[in-house]
Design a protein around this motif. Structure first.
Motif, PDB file in Angstrom:
ATOM      1  N   LYS A  63       0.983  -1.246   0.042  1.00 43.11           N
ATOM      2  CA  LYS A  63      -0.231  -0.153  -0.034  1.00 43.11           C
ATOM      3  C   LYS A  63       0.904   1.227  -0.044  1.00 43.11           C
ATOM      4  CE  LYS A  63      -3.231   2.761   2.768  1.00 43.11           C
ATOM      5  NZ  LYS A  63      -4.192   3.059   1.880  1.00 43.11           N
ATOM      6  N   VAL A  64       1.884   1.185   0.793  1.00 43.58           N
ATOM      7  CA  VAL A  64       2.830   2.468   0.837  1.00 43.58           C
ATOM      8  C   VAL A  64       3.414   2.696  -0.613  1.00 43.58           C
ATOM      9  CG1 VAL A  64       5.113   3.128   1.826  1.00 43.58           C
ATOM     10  CG2 VAL A  64       3.088   2.132   3.376  1.00 43.58           C
ATOM     11  N   LEU A  65       4.004   1.517  -1.029  1.00 45.33           N
ATOM     12  CA  LEU A  65       4.652   1.668  -2.413  1.00 45.33           C
ATOM     13  C   LEU A  65       3.457   2.327  -3.440  1.00 45.33           C
ATOM     14  CD1 LEU A  65       6.942  -1.372  -3.234  1.00 45.33           C
ATOM     15  CD2 LEU A  65       7.213   1.241  -3.332  1.00 45.33           C
ATOM     16  N   CYS A  66       2.283   1.616  -3.338  1.00 47.59           N
ATOM     17  CA  CYS A  66       1.378   2.205  -4.159  1.00 47.59           C
ATOM     18  C   CYS A  66       1.180   3.771  -4.196  1.00 47.59           C
ATOM     19  CB  CYS A  66      -0.099   1.414  -4.295  1.00 47.59           C
ATOM     20  SG  CYS A  66      -1.287   1.743  -5.402  1.00 47.59           S
ATOM     21  N   SER A  67       0.860   4.118  -2.871  1.00 50.55           N
ATOM     22  CA  SER A  67       0.597   5.601  -2.681  1.00 50.55           C
ATOM     23  C   SER A  67       1.758   6.387  -3.068  1.00 50.55           C
ATOM     24  CB  SER A  67       0.463   5.508  -0.994  1.00 50.55           C
ATOM     25  OG  SER A  67      -0.630   4.847  -0.597  1.00 50.55           O
ATOM     26  N   MET A  68       2.785   5.810  -2.872  1.00 47.56           N
ATOM     27  CA  MET A  68       4.107   6.590  -3.232  1.00 47.56           C
ATOM     28  C   MET A  68       4.149   6.863  -4.901  1.00 47.56           C
ATOM     29  SD  MET A  68       7.140   5.109  -0.924  1.00 47.56           S
ATOM     30  CE  MET A  68       7.176   5.566   0.833  1.00 47.56           C
ATOM     31  N   TYR A  69       3.768   5.665  -5.517  1.00 43.93           N
ATOM     32  CA  TYR A  69       3.652   5.936  -7.238  1.00 43.93           C
ATOM     33  C   TYR A  69       2.445   6.965  -7.576  1.00 43.93           C
ATOM     34  CZ  TYR A  69       6.756   1.704  -7.557  1.00 43.93           C
ATOM     35  OH  TYR A  69       7.577   0.929  -7.760  1.00 43.93           O
ATOM     36  N   ASN A  70       1.489   6.916  -6.796  1.00 46.02           N
ATOM     37  CA  ASN A  70       0.533   7.879  -7.096  1.00 46.02           C
ATOM     38  C   ASN A  70       0.792   9.230  -6.808  1.00 46.02           C
ATOM     39  OD1 ASN A  70      -1.486   5.764  -7.811  1.00 46.02           O
ATOM     40  ND2 ASN A  70      -2.190   5.749  -5.721  1.00 46.02           N
ATOM     41  N   CYS A  71       1.619   9.370  -5.659  1.00 48.35           N
ATOM     42  CA  CYS A  71       2.045  10.904  -5.301  1.00 48.35           C
ATOM     43  C   CYS A  71       3.120  10.999  -6.405  1.00 48.35           C
ATOM     44  CB  CYS A  71       2.663  10.831  -3.948  1.00 48.35           C
ATOM     45  SG  CYS A  71       3.276  12.316  -3.348  1.00 48.35           S
ATOM     46  N   LEU A  72       3.972  10.342  -6.605  1.00 49.11           N
ATOM     47  CA  LEU A  72       4.916  10.704  -7.668  1.00 49.11           C
ATOM     48  C   LEU A  72       4.350  11.017  -9.242  1.00 49.11           C
ATOM     49  CD1 LEU A  72       7.879  10.674  -8.689  1.00 49.11           C
ATOM     50  CD2 LEU A  72       7.879   8.131  -9.263  1.00 49.11           C
ATOM     51  N   GLY A  73       3.283  10.332  -9.402  1.00 48.61           N
ATOM     52  CA  GLY A  73       2.469  10.773 -10.643  1.00 48.61           C
ATOM     53  C   GLY A  73       1.812  12.154 -10.713  1.00 48.61           C
ATOM     54  N   ASN A  74       1.228  12.399  -9.528  1.00 46.71           N
ATOM     55  CA  ASN A  74       0.804  13.845  -9.103  1.00 46.71           C
ATOM     56  C   ASN A  74       1.748  14.746  -9.411  1.00 46.71           C
ATOM     57  OD1 ASN A  74      -1.914  12.677  -8.673  1.00 46.71           O
ATOM     58  ND2 ASN A  74      -1.570  12.581  -6.666  1.00 46.71           N
ATOM     59  N   ALA A 127       8.083  27.506  -7.588  1.00 41.50           N
ATOM     60  CA  ALA A 127       7.185  26.281  -7.247  1.00 41.50           C
ATOM     61  C   ALA A 127       7.855  25.070  -7.905  1.00 41.50           C
ATOM     62  CB  ALA A 127       6.069  26.545  -8.039  1.00 41.50           C
ATOM     63  N   LEU A 128       8.695  25.266  -9.420  1.00 39.71           N
ATOM     64  CA  LEU A 128       9.296  24.085  -9.665  1.00 39.71           C
ATOM     65  C   LEU A 128      10.499  23.657  -8.884  1.00 39.71           C
ATOM     66  CD1 LEU A 128       9.547  22.330 -12.262  1.00 39.71           C
ATOM     67  CD2 LEU A 128      11.171  24.038 -13.333  1.00 39.71           C
ATOM     68  N   ALA A 129      11.032  24.287  -8.469  1.00 43.09           N
ATOM     69  CA  ALA A 129      12.258  24.040  -7.426  1.00 43.09           C
ATOM     70  C   ALA A 129      11.711  23.102  -6.165  1.00 43.09           C
ATOM     71  CB  ALA A 129      12.874  25.196  -6.909  1.00 43.09           C
ATOM     72  N   LYS A 130      10.504  23.567  -5.731  1.00 41.63           N
ATOM     73  CA  LYS A 130      10.070  22.761  -4.470  1.00 41.63           C
ATOM     74  C   LYS A 130       9.639  21.548  -5.193  1.00 41.63           C
ATOM     75  CE  LYS A 130       8.604  26.790  -1.989  1.00 41.63           C
ATOM     76  NZ  LYS A 130       7.567  27.573  -1.291  1.00 41.63           N
ATOM     77  N   VAL A 131       8.825  21.526  -6.241  1.00 38.52           N
ATOM     78  CA  VAL A 131       8.306  20.253  -6.755  1.00 38.52           C
ATOM     79  C   VAL A 131       9.348  19.350  -6.902  1.00 38.52           C
ATOM     80  CG1 VAL A 131       7.180  19.013  -8.714  1.00 38.52           C
ATOM     81  CG2 VAL A 131       6.097  21.384  -7.652  1.00 38.52           C
ATOM     82  N   GLN A 132      10.629  19.861  -7.499  1.00 39.76           N
ATOM     83  CA  GLN A 132      11.734  18.976  -8.026  1.00 39.76           C
ATOM     84  C   GLN A 132      12.393  18.136  -6.738  1.00 39.76           C
ATOM     85  OE1 GLN A 132      12.633  18.062 -11.173  1.00 39.76           O
ATOM     86  NE2 GLN A 132      13.821  16.492 -10.048  1.00 39.76           N
ATOM     87  N   VAL A 133      12.238  19.263  -5.702  1.00 36.61           N
ATOM     88  CA  VAL A 133      12.963  18.488  -4.223  1.00 36.61           C
ATOM     89  C   VAL A 133      12.106  17.355  -3.853  1.00 36.61           C
ATOM     90  CG1 VAL A 133      13.220  19.059  -2.188  1.00 36.61           C
ATOM     91  CG2 VAL A 133      14.120  20.622  -3.728  1.00 36.61           C
ATOM     92  N   ALA A 134      10.626  17.657  -3.900  1.00 35.09           N
ATOM     93  CA  ALA A 134       9.800  16.697  -3.405  1.00 35.09           C
ATOM     94  C   ALA A 134       9.893  15.258  -4.290  1.00 35.09           C
ATOM     95  CB  ALA A 134       8.371  17.078  -3.522  1.00 35.09           C
ATOM     96  N   ILE A 135       9.921  15.637  -5.608  1.00 34.65           N
ATOM     97  CA  ILE A 135      10.208  14.394  -6.349  1.00 34.65           C
ATOM     98  C   ILE A 135      11.450  13.468  -6.142  1.00 34.65           C
ATOM     99  CG2 ILE A 135      10.573  13.697  -8.972  1.00 34.65           C
ATOM    100  CD1 ILE A 135       8.723  16.109  -9.807  1.00 34.65           C
ATOM    101  N   THR A 136      12.484  14.214  -6.162  1.00 35.22           N
ATOM    102  CA  THR A 136      13.890  13.647  -5.562  1.00 35.22           C
ATOM    103  C   THR A 136      13.600  12.836  -4.355  1.00 35.22           C
ATOM    104  OG1 THR A 136      15.004  15.333  -6.566  1.00 35.22           O
ATOM    105  CG2 THR A 136      16.329  14.003  -5.047  1.00 35.22           C
ATOM    106  N   LYS A 137      13.082  13.465  -3.265  1.00 37.07           N
ATOM    107  CA  LYS A 137      12.953  12.830  -1.856  1.00 37.07           C
ATOM    108  C   LYS A 137      11.905  11.584  -2.198  1.00 37.07           C
ATOM    109  CE  LYS A 137      11.102  13.567   2.770  1.00 37.07           C
ATOM    110  NZ  LYS A 137      10.629  14.561   3.642  1.00 37.07           N
ATOM    111  N   LEU A 138      10.864  11.714  -2.940  1.00 31.67           N
ATOM    112  CA  LEU A 138      10.106  10.573  -3.086  1.00 31.67           C
ATOM    113  C   LEU A 138      10.734   9.569  -3.693  1.00 31.67           C
ATOM    114  CD1 LEU A 138       7.245   9.537  -2.611  1.00 31.67           C
ATOM    115  CD2 LEU A 138       6.336  10.708  -4.785  1.00 31.67           C
TER     116      LEU A 138
END
Length: 218
Positions: free
Chosen positions: A144-155, A197-208
């Motif tokens: 479930k955690v992995l699935c949630s992470m994939y969904n979050c990554l897609g968003n 905003a792009l910088a923040k999103v990129q940081v979140a993507i890298t962390k995820l």
């Protein structure tokens, strides 16, 4: 008199002892993950599996706290420590009243973070004489955690694409607004906001991506 070589050996032994701290404690009871494990009394090897499992556990606990709050995270940790535990015990350990405990437990169960095991005390399986033990379904929760992470990554990737599109639109408007200082300043401000905003999103993507790697690739 202690020679330099003997002193060095003693220092090594001390470091090895510290790194293997917890090996003599029952796995179900210890809260310290030893970095080294001992084999045949004098052979040490890195506890890679234990370290990875601990990192996954800490990551899931952080996820539980951010999703459900501090009280639920405290209950979740106690359930992990005890493997199976009842509501009243949870309330006594976490210093919470029974209603709060039940509310947190059922909230997490509805999200499939917890499950409950019925242990009947009588042959007729009377609910009033049944013990309900809560536990963490690790395999299902991990998926479930992995699935949630994939969904979050897609968003996040979708959000990144929207920002890039917005940046491109703003960039094409800049040359045509040279004669209008006010409009140019407004476009510059919007472009700066898009860059931030792009910088923040990129940081979140890298962390995820790092989190996905931890839960998927090890």
């Amino acid at each position: 008199m202690v020679t330099g070589r003997n002193a060095s050996c003693k220092n090594v032994d001390k470091v090895l002892e510290e790194l293997s701290d917890g090996c003599d404690i029952c796995l179900e009871m210890r809260d310290v993950t030893p970095l080294l494990l001992i084999e045949n009394g004098d052979q040490y090897y890195v506890n890679v599996r234990g370290i990875i499992d601990r990192l996954r556990l800490l990551d899931v606990q952080t996820l539980v706290q951010s999703r459900f709050g501090v009280e639920c995270a405290r209950l979740f940790k106690v359930i992990i420590d005890f493997k199976y535990i009842g509501e009243r015990q949870l309330g006594e350990i976490c210093l919470m009243n029974l209603n709060e405990v039940r509310q947190c437990l059922y909230t997490m169960m509805n999200e499939n973070y917890l499950e409950v095991q019925e242990i009947p005390r009588s042959v007729d399986r009377d609910p009033h004489r049944t013990y309900y033990a809560w536990y963490v379904p690790w395999i299902a929760l991990h998926e479930k955690v992995l699935c949630s992470m994939y969904n979050c990554l897609g968003n996040l990737l979708e959000r990144k694409q929207l920002i890039l599109t917005k940046q491109e639109e703003l960039s094409t408007q800049l040359p045509t607004s040279k004669s209008k200082a006010g409009q140019r300043e407004n476009l510059d401000a919007q472009l700066q906001m898009a860059n931030n905003a792009l910088a923040k999103v990129q940081v979140a993507i890298t962390k995820l991506l790092h989190q996905i790697m931890l839960h998927r690739d090890f």
